[in-house]
Motif scaffolding. Structure first.
Motif, short mmCIF file in Angstrom:
data_model
loop_
_atom_site.label_atom_id
_atom_site.label_comp_id
_atom_site.label_asym_id
_atom_site.label_seq_id
_atom_site.Cartn_x
_atom_site.Cartn_y
_atom_site.Cartn_z
N UNK A 1 -56.16 -15.05 9.14
CA UNK A 1 -55.60 -14.01 10.01
C UNK A 1 -55.66 -14.36 11.50
N UNK A 2 -56.78 -14.84 11.95
CA UNK A 2 -56.92 -15.19 13.36
C UNK A 2 -55.97 -16.33 13.73
N UNK A 3 -55.94 -17.36 12.89
CA UNK A 3 -55.08 -18.51 13.17
C UNK A 3 -53.62 -18.10 13.19
N UNK B 1 -52.87 -16.29 16.43
CA UNK B 1 -52.81 -17.19 17.59
C UNK B 1 -51.55 -18.06 17.56
N UNK B 2 -51.18 -18.55 16.38
CA UNK B 2 -50.06 -19.48 16.28
C UNK B 2 -48.70 -18.76 16.29
N UNK B 3 -48.59 -17.63 15.59
CA UNK B 3 -47.27 -17.02 15.39
C UNK B 3 -46.99 -15.77 16.21
N UNK B 4 -47.98 -15.20 16.85
CA UNK B 4 -47.77 -13.98 17.62
C UNK B 4 -47.48 -14.34 19.08
N UNK B 5 -46.30 -14.90 19.31
CA UNK B 5 -45.93 -15.41 20.63
C UNK B 5 -45.85 -14.31 21.69
N UNK B 6 -45.32 -13.16 21.31
CA UNK B 6 -45.04 -12.11 22.29
C UNK B 6 -46.05 -10.97 22.22
N UNK C 1 -48.00 -7.96 17.58
CA UNK C 1 -48.75 -7.54 16.39
C UNK C 1 -49.81 -6.53 16.79
N UNK C 2 -50.22 -5.68 15.86
CA UNK C 2 -51.21 -4.66 16.22
C UNK C 2 -52.57 -5.28 16.58
N UNK C 3 -53.29 -4.58 17.43
CA UNK C 3 -54.59 -5.06 17.89
C UNK C 3 -55.59 -5.17 16.75
N UNK C 4 -55.51 -4.26 15.78
CA UNK C 4 -56.46 -4.29 14.68
C UNK C 4 -56.37 -5.59 13.90
N UNK C 5 -55.19 -6.22 13.87
CA UNK C 5 -55.03 -7.48 13.14
C UNK C 5 -55.85 -8.58 13.79
N UNK C 6 -55.78 -8.69 15.10
CA UNK C 6 -56.57 -9.70 15.81
C UNK C 6 -58.06 -9.39 15.72
N UNK C 7 -58.42 -8.13 15.85
CA UNK C 7 -59.83 -7.75 15.75
C UNK C 7 -60.39 -8.05 14.36
N UNK C 8 -59.60 -7.78 13.33
CA UNK C 8 -60.02 -8.11 11.96
C UNK C 8 -60.16 -9.62 11.79
N UNK C 9 -59.21 -10.36 12.37
CA UNK C 9 -59.27 -11.82 12.30
C UNK C 9 -60.52 -12.37 12.97
N UNK C 10 -60.86 -11.83 14.12
CA UNK C 10 -62.07 -12.28 14.84
C UNK C 10 -63.31 -11.94 14.02
N UNK C 11 -63.35 -10.72 13.46
CA UNK C 11 -64.50 -10.32 12.65
C UNK C 11 -64.66 -11.23 11.43
N UNK C 12 -63.54 -11.57 10.79
CA UNK C 12 -63.61 -12.48 9.63
C UNK C 12 -64.08 -13.87 10.04
#
Length: 159
Positions: A63-65, A68-73, A76-87
């Motif tokens: 999720x984090x990768x 970082x790679x595909x969310x250019x603009x 995506x929702x903030x919870x997705x990045x937060x979940x990725x960092x937590x994982x």
């Protein structure tokens, strides 16, 4: 995501090649089919453990990768990045669990640690058998019976 799998594969191949060199120079391992089948079983167990750790790493970092790679603009929702960092952070704390599930020596050591932490009486008989078994595997077969005092001292130091 590319470097870690590469490193795990290189570690596995190095361990396998090193073991083959040791067997080639060992007088015991040269003519024994039983020893070779046992070694193949160990290879399979090692490969399963490495594959499980690698799969856990890939799943937990995906999720984090991908963010970082595909969310250019940054849409995506903030919870997705937060979940990725937590994982990603949680991935660091699961390797010992995977090792404990997949390796008998780790399970035995974890059991001993838990017994010591919670002040449970550790079975000295099973500890004595474990130590004698390790001594036998290390080639000390002739001395095992005469070294009960050493075994008892080791057990006493660990309790």
């Amino acid at each position: 995501m590319i470097i870690i799998p590469y490193c795990y594969i290189k570690i596995y191949l190095f361990a396998k090649k090193s073991k083959q060199r040791v067997l080639k120079h060992s007088s015991k391992g040269s003519g024994s089919n039983i020893g070779n089948s046992k070694l193949r079983d160990r290879d399979i167990k090692l490969l399963k453990t490495v594959a499980t750790i690698l799969a856990a790493f890939m799943i937990m970092w995906a999720p984090y990768t991908s963010d970082i790679v595909f969310n250019f603009y940054d849409t995506w929702p903030d919870w997705y990045l937060q979940t990725g960092v937590a994982l990603c952070l949680a991935n660091s704390s699961i390797n010992f669990i995977i090792y404990g599930i997949m390796n008998k020596n780790f399970r035995r050591s974890y059991s001993m640690i838990f017994h010591k932490i919670f002040c449970w009486k550790w079975s000295t008989e099973s500890s004595k058998k474990d130590i004698e078994e390790r001594l036998k595997r290390q080639g000390a077969t002739g001395r095992v019976k005469s070294d009960h005092a050493i075994v008892n001292n080791i057990i006493a130091a660990n309790i």
